[in-house]
Write a protein that holds these residues in place. Structure first.
Motif, PDB file in Angstrom:
ATOM      1  N   LYS A 149       3.835 -13.725  -8.342  1.00 55.31           N
ATOM      2  CA  LYS A 149       3.166 -12.486  -7.950  1.00 55.31           C
ATOM      3  C   LYS A 149       2.707 -12.529  -6.495  1.00 55.31           C
ATOM      4  O   LYS A 149       2.395 -13.582  -5.957  1.00 55.31           O
ATOM      5  CB  LYS A 149       1.950 -12.246  -8.851  1.00 55.31           C
ATOM      6  CG  LYS A 149       2.302 -11.892 -10.279  1.00 55.31           C
ATOM      7  CD  LYS A 149       1.040 -11.616 -11.086  1.00 55.31           C
ATOM      8  CE  LYS A 149       1.387 -11.248 -12.522  1.00 55.31           C
ATOM      9  NZ  LYS A 149       0.148 -10.968 -13.318  1.00 55.31           N
ATOM     10  N   LYS A 175       0.816  -1.214   0.000  1.00 53.82           N
ATOM     11  CA  LYS A 175       0.000   0.000   0.000  1.00 53.82           C
ATOM     12  C   LYS A 175       0.857   1.274   0.000  1.00 53.82           C
ATOM     13  O   LYS A 175       0.520   2.261  -0.648  1.00 53.82           O
ATOM     14  CB  LYS A 175      -0.922   0.023   1.217  1.00 53.82           C
ATOM     15  CG  LYS A 175      -2.024  -1.002   1.179  1.00 53.82           C
ATOM     16  CD  LYS A 175      -2.869  -0.933   2.457  1.00 53.82           C
ATOM     17  CE  LYS A 175      -3.969  -1.984   2.456  1.00 53.82           C
ATOM     18  NZ  LYS A 175      -4.769  -1.924   3.709  1.00 53.82           N
ATOM     19  N   THR A 209       6.002  -8.443  -6.680  1.00 56.82           N
ATOM     20  CA  THR A 209       6.427  -9.821  -6.981  1.00 56.82           C
ATOM     21  C   THR A 209       7.480 -10.253  -5.980  1.00 56.82           C
ATOM     22  O   THR A 209       8.282  -9.440  -5.488  1.00 56.82           O
ATOM     23  CB  THR A 209       7.025  -9.932  -8.404  1.00 56.82           C
ATOM     24  OG1 THR A 209       8.154  -9.062  -8.502  1.00 56.82           O
ATOM     25  CG2 THR A 209       6.004  -9.583  -9.452  1.00 56.82           C
ATOM     26  N   PRO A 261       6.777   2.245  -6.583  1.00 55.48           N
ATOM     27  CA  PRO A 261       7.272   1.241  -7.520  1.00 55.48           C
ATOM     28  C   PRO A 261       8.793   1.218  -7.555  1.00 55.48           C
ATOM     29  O   PRO A 261       9.452   2.271  -7.565  1.00 55.48           O
ATOM     30  CB  PRO A 261       6.685   1.696  -8.867  1.00 55.48           C
ATOM     31  CG  PRO A 261       5.455   2.441  -8.491  1.00 55.48           C
ATOM     32  CD  PRO A 261       5.786   3.154  -7.214  1.00 55.48           C
ATOM     33  N   LYS A 294       8.124  -4.003  -5.243  1.00 58.38           N
ATOM     34  CA  LYS A 294       6.897  -3.268  -5.603  1.00 58.38           C
ATOM     35  C   LYS A 294       6.953  -2.932  -7.098  1.00 58.38           C
ATOM     36  O   LYS A 294       7.952  -2.404  -7.598  1.00 58.38           O
ATOM     37  CB  LYS A 294       6.800  -1.978  -4.782  1.00 58.38           C
ATOM     38  CG  LYS A 294       5.564  -1.133  -5.125  1.00 58.38           C
ATOM     39  CD  LYS A 294       4.275  -1.833  -4.711  1.00 58.38           C
ATOM     40  CE  LYS A 294       3.055  -1.032  -5.158  1.00 58.38           C
ATOM     41  NZ  LYS A 294       2.960   0.272  -4.468  1.00 58.38           N
ATOM     42  N   THR A 295       5.893  -3.262  -7.830  1.00 59.77           N
ATOM     43  CA  THR A 295       5.787  -2.951  -9.263  1.00 59.77           C
ATOM     44  C   THR A 295       4.753  -1.851  -9.469  1.00 59.77           C
ATOM     45  O   THR A 295       4.178  -1.343  -8.506  1.00 59.77           O
ATOM     46  CB  THR A 295       5.377  -4.213 -10.064  1.00 59.77           C
ATOM     47  OG1 THR A 295       4.097  -4.647  -9.599  1.00 59.77           O
ATOM     48  CG2 THR A 295       6.398  -5.326  -9.886  1.00 59.77           C
ATOM     49  N   GLN A 296       4.495  -1.501 -10.715  1.00 63.32           N
ATOM     50  CA  GLN A 296       3.550  -0.417 -11.003  1.00 63.32           C
ATOM     51  C   GLN A 296       2.140  -0.742 -10.515  1.00 63.32           C
ATOM     52  O   GLN A 296       1.445   0.114  -9.976  1.00 63.32           O
ATOM     53  CB  GLN A 296       3.502  -0.152 -12.520  1.00 63.32           C
ATOM     54  CG  GLN A 296       4.747   0.510 -13.080  1.00 63.32           C
ATOM     55  CD  GLN A 296       4.916   1.950 -12.597  1.00 63.32           C
ATOM     56  OE1 GLN A 296       3.958   2.607 -12.187  1.00 63.32           O
ATOM     57  NE2 GLN A 296       6.157   2.429 -12.607  1.00 63.32           N
ATOM     58  N   LYS A 297       1.729  -1.994 -10.680  1.00 59.05           N
ATOM     59  CA  LYS A 297       0.359  -2.357 -10.316  1.00 59.05           C
ATOM     60  C   LYS A 297       0.260  -3.243  -9.075  1.00 59.05           C
ATOM     61  O   LYS A 297      -0.770  -3.297  -8.424  1.00 59.05           O
ATOM     62  CB  LYS A 297      -0.319  -3.065 -11.498  1.00 59.05           C
ATOM     63  CG  LYS A 297      -0.506  -2.171 -12.708  1.00 59.05           C
ATOM     64  CD  LYS A 297      -1.242  -2.926 -13.815  1.00 59.05           C
ATOM     65  CE  LYS A 297      -1.459  -2.027 -15.020  1.00 59.05           C
ATOM     66  NZ  LYS A 297      -2.172  -2.739 -16.102  1.00 59.05           N
ATOM     67  N   ASN A 298       1.341  -3.980  -8.770  1.00 57.25           N
ATOM     68  CA  ASN A 298       1.251  -4.914  -7.655  1.00 57.25           C
ATOM     69  C   ASN A 298       2.650  -5.120  -7.056  1.00 57.25           C
ATOM     70  O   ASN A 298       3.374  -4.145  -6.849  1.00 57.25           O
ATOM     71  CB  ASN A 298       0.645  -6.233  -8.146  1.00 57.25           C
ATOM     72  CG  ASN A 298       0.194  -7.145  -7.037  1.00 57.25           C
ATOM     73  OD1 ASN A 298       0.041  -6.732  -5.897  1.00 57.25           O
ATOM     74  ND2 ASN A 298      -0.017  -8.417  -7.360  1.00 57.25           N
TER      75      ASN A 298
END
Length: 456
Positions: free
Chosen positions: A64, A19, A45, A23, A39-43
Motif C-alpha cells: 500500500k 489527491k 497501491t 480510482p 489509485k484505488t477507491q480509498k488509497n
C-alpha cells in the motif's frame, strides 16, 4: 539497496496523484518498465506488471501507498529484485505462490501440532471413551494451560513448564473477596501430569516427532509448601475423637428430625402433594450416603457412581474399582464385606427406592435419576455440622481419614489397609498414616534380645 533516484516517481508526484486521480488510474515509472502506482477507491497501491516466459501478462502487488517515502523505496527494491529473477529465468509470481502455499501448509501443520488443536480433536475422542467422556480431564487441561496450548507441543521447553508452574501455583482470585487463593503443590502436580500425558499421547500417535517433556519435572516443592502440606496432613489425617463421633451421630439425628418436621409442616400448610417423611427411614439420600462413607472410607466420587450390582446385598459384599485408578492397566479394587449394621442401612434405603434393578445407581439424583454432582453432599454436610455443634470445621473427607487411621492404629497390615481403601500400593498409607501403626518392631527387638541373655 534501492534509492529514490531509481524511479522517476517522486514523493511529491505520488501524493499529488493520490489527491487528484480517479480510482483505476495509474502513475507509471519512466525508469522502470512495468512499475506504477495504482489509485484505488480509498488509497493507492504500488504494483509491477510483466510478461512471463509463456507470454502471459502478470502483475504483483507490492504494498500500500503510505506517504511516498519508505513505502516507495521498498516497492522499488522489490521490483529490482523481481527483474533480476526474470533475467535469470525465474518467475517471481510463481515463487511467491510457492512461498504462500508453503506458508499455508506449514501453518496448518503447526496448528495441528498445538495443544489446543490436539485437545479439542484426537484427545477429546480418546478421552470420550472414558467415564463422563473425560470432561474433567479435558477441562482441567484447558483451564490450566490457556497459553501453552497455543504453542506446538514439540516446541515446549523446560523453561515453559517451570514458568507455567510459578504462575499457576500463585492461584486464582476469589471473586467475592478479591483474595488470591494459592494452589497446592499437589494440585499443580496433578494438572501438569494430565497435560504431560496428553503430550505423550500426541507423540505416541505421531502427531509430533519427539516427546519434549520426557525428562521435564516440576520444580521441587519449596520449604514453605512442604510445611504447609505436612501441617495440613498432620491436622486432617487422623482419627476422629470420641466426642466428634458422638457429636456427628447426634447431629445426624437432629438434622433428620428437622427435615421430617419441616416436611410435615409444609403438608399441614396446604402442600398435600409432598410425600410424608413419617413412615420412611431416610428423609433423603445423604443419610445412607453418610453411613456408607463412614463404613467404607470411600471417596465421595466413588459413592456417587456406585451401582447396586457393585453393592451386592445378597452376597453382603461391596466390590468396586475406584475412579482414580480406573484408567490404569492394573487398577486398584475395593472388596469389602458388609457388616450387619451397614447391610441393614442399605437394605432400608433400597426398599425406600422401590428395590431398583442392579444396573441402577445407589444414590441417584432425586430430580434427574442420573448421577449427582460431585459437590451435592457439601450442603448436607454443612447442615450436619451445624446440628453437631462442632466449633471447628471438619471436612467430609475426615470420614475417610478416620477409616484409614483406625485400620492402621488397630494393627491391620498396611497392605490390607491399602487394598481396603482403594490404593494400589502401601506407599501413600505408609507415608501419611504409618506413624499411627503400633510399634511391633520394639516387641520383636525385645525377643531378639532375650535370645542371647545366657551368660550376659
Amino acid at each position: 539497496m534501492a534509492k529514490s533516484s531509481d524511479t522517476s516517481i517522486t514523493k511529491a508526484e505520488a501524493n499529488k496523484f493520490l489527491k487528484e486521480a480517479a480510482p483505476g488510474k495509474q502513475l507509471s515509472c519512466q525508469k522502470i518498465k512495468g512499475f506504477y502506482l495504482l489509485k484505488t477507491q480509498k488509497n493507492a497501491t504500488w504494483q509491477f506488471r510483466y510478461t512471463d516466459f509463456a507470454g502471459s501478462r502478470k502483475k504483483l502487488n507490492l504494498g500500500k501507498f503510505v506517504d511516498g517515502s519508505d513505502d516507495r523505496i521498498e516497492a522499488v527494491a522489490s521490483v529490482i529484485e523481481f527483474k533480476s529473477k526474470l533475467n535469470k529465468g525465474e518467475d517471481p509470481a510463481e515463487e511467491i505462490r510457492r512461498k504462500k502455499q508453503s506458508y499455508i501448509v506449514n501453518n496448518k501443520d503447526k496448528e495441528r501440532r498445538t495443544g489446543a488443536s490436539y485437545l479439542s480433536g484426537p484427545y477429546s475422542i480418546h478421552q470420550g471413551r472414558k467415564k463422563d467422556g473425560g470432561k474433567h480431564t479435558l477441562k482441567m487441561i484447558e483451564r490450566g494451560f490457556t497459553d501453552l496450548l497455543k504453542k506446538p507441543m514439540d516446541e515446549l521447553t523446560k523453561h515453559d513448564i517451570h514458568e507455567w508452574q510459578s504462575l499457576y501455583a500463585k492461584g486464582r482470585t476469589n471473586p467475592s473477596t478479591g483474595e488470591l487463593i494459592p494452589r497446592s503443590y499437589e494440585t499443580v502436580t496433578r494438572v501438569y501430569g494430565a497435560f504431560k500425558t496428553m503430550v505423550r499421547h500426541a507423540y505416541g500417535n505421531d502427531v509430533i516427532d519427539c516427546f519434549p517433556l520426557a525428562d521435564v519435572k516440576l520444580l521441587a516443592m519449596s520449604d514453605f509448601e512442604k510445611e504447609k502440606l505436612h501441617g495440613a496432613e498432620d491436622k486432617n489425617r487422623r482419627m476422629l475423637t470420641d466426642s466428634e463421633i458422638t457429636a456427628l451421630n447426634l447431629g445426624l439425628e437432629k438434622y433428620k428430625l428437622e427435615l421430617v418436621n419441616g416436611r410435615e409442616r409444609s403438608i399441614c400448610h396446604g402442600k398435600p402433594h409432598l410425600p410424608s417423611f413419617k413412615n420412611i427411614t431416610y428423609p433423603n439420600w445423604f443419610f445412607p450416603f453418610f453411613h456408607l462413607a463412614a463404613y467404607t472410607g470411600m471417596r465421595p466420587g466413588d459413592l456417587y457412581n456406585l451401582h447396586w450390582h457393585q453393592l451386592n446385598l445378597d452376597f453382603k459384599r461391596l466390590v468396586k474399582i475406584p475412579n482414580k485408578t480406573r484408567h490404569h492397566k492394573n487398577p486398584a479394587r475395593i472388596d469389602l464385606p458388609l457388616s450387619e449394621h451397614i447391610l441393614s442401612v442399605m437394605k432400608y434405603w433400597k426398599e425406600q427406592q422401590g428395590n431398583p434393578p442392579a444396573a441402577n445407581l445407589v444414590f441417584p439424583s432425586p430430580r434427574t435419576g442420573k448421577e449427582l454432582s460431585k459437590d451435592a453432599h457439601k450442603k448436607h454436610w454443612r447442615n450436619l455440622l451445624e446440628h453437631s455443634q462442632i466449633e471447628y470445621q471438619l471436612d467430609f473427607y475426615s470420614l475417610r481419614h478416620h477409616y484409614i487411621s483406625k485400620l492402621v492404629a488397630t494393627g491391620v497390615p498396611l497392605f490390607s489397609v491399602a487394598r481396603l481403601s482403594g490404593h494400589k500400593s502401601v506407599k501413600m498409607i505408609e507415608e501419611h498414616y504409618g506413624h499411627l501403626s503400633p510399634h511391633h518392631a520394639a516387641e520383636a527387638l525385645e525377643r531378639i534380645s532375650d535370645d542371647f541373655r545366657v551368660g550376659a
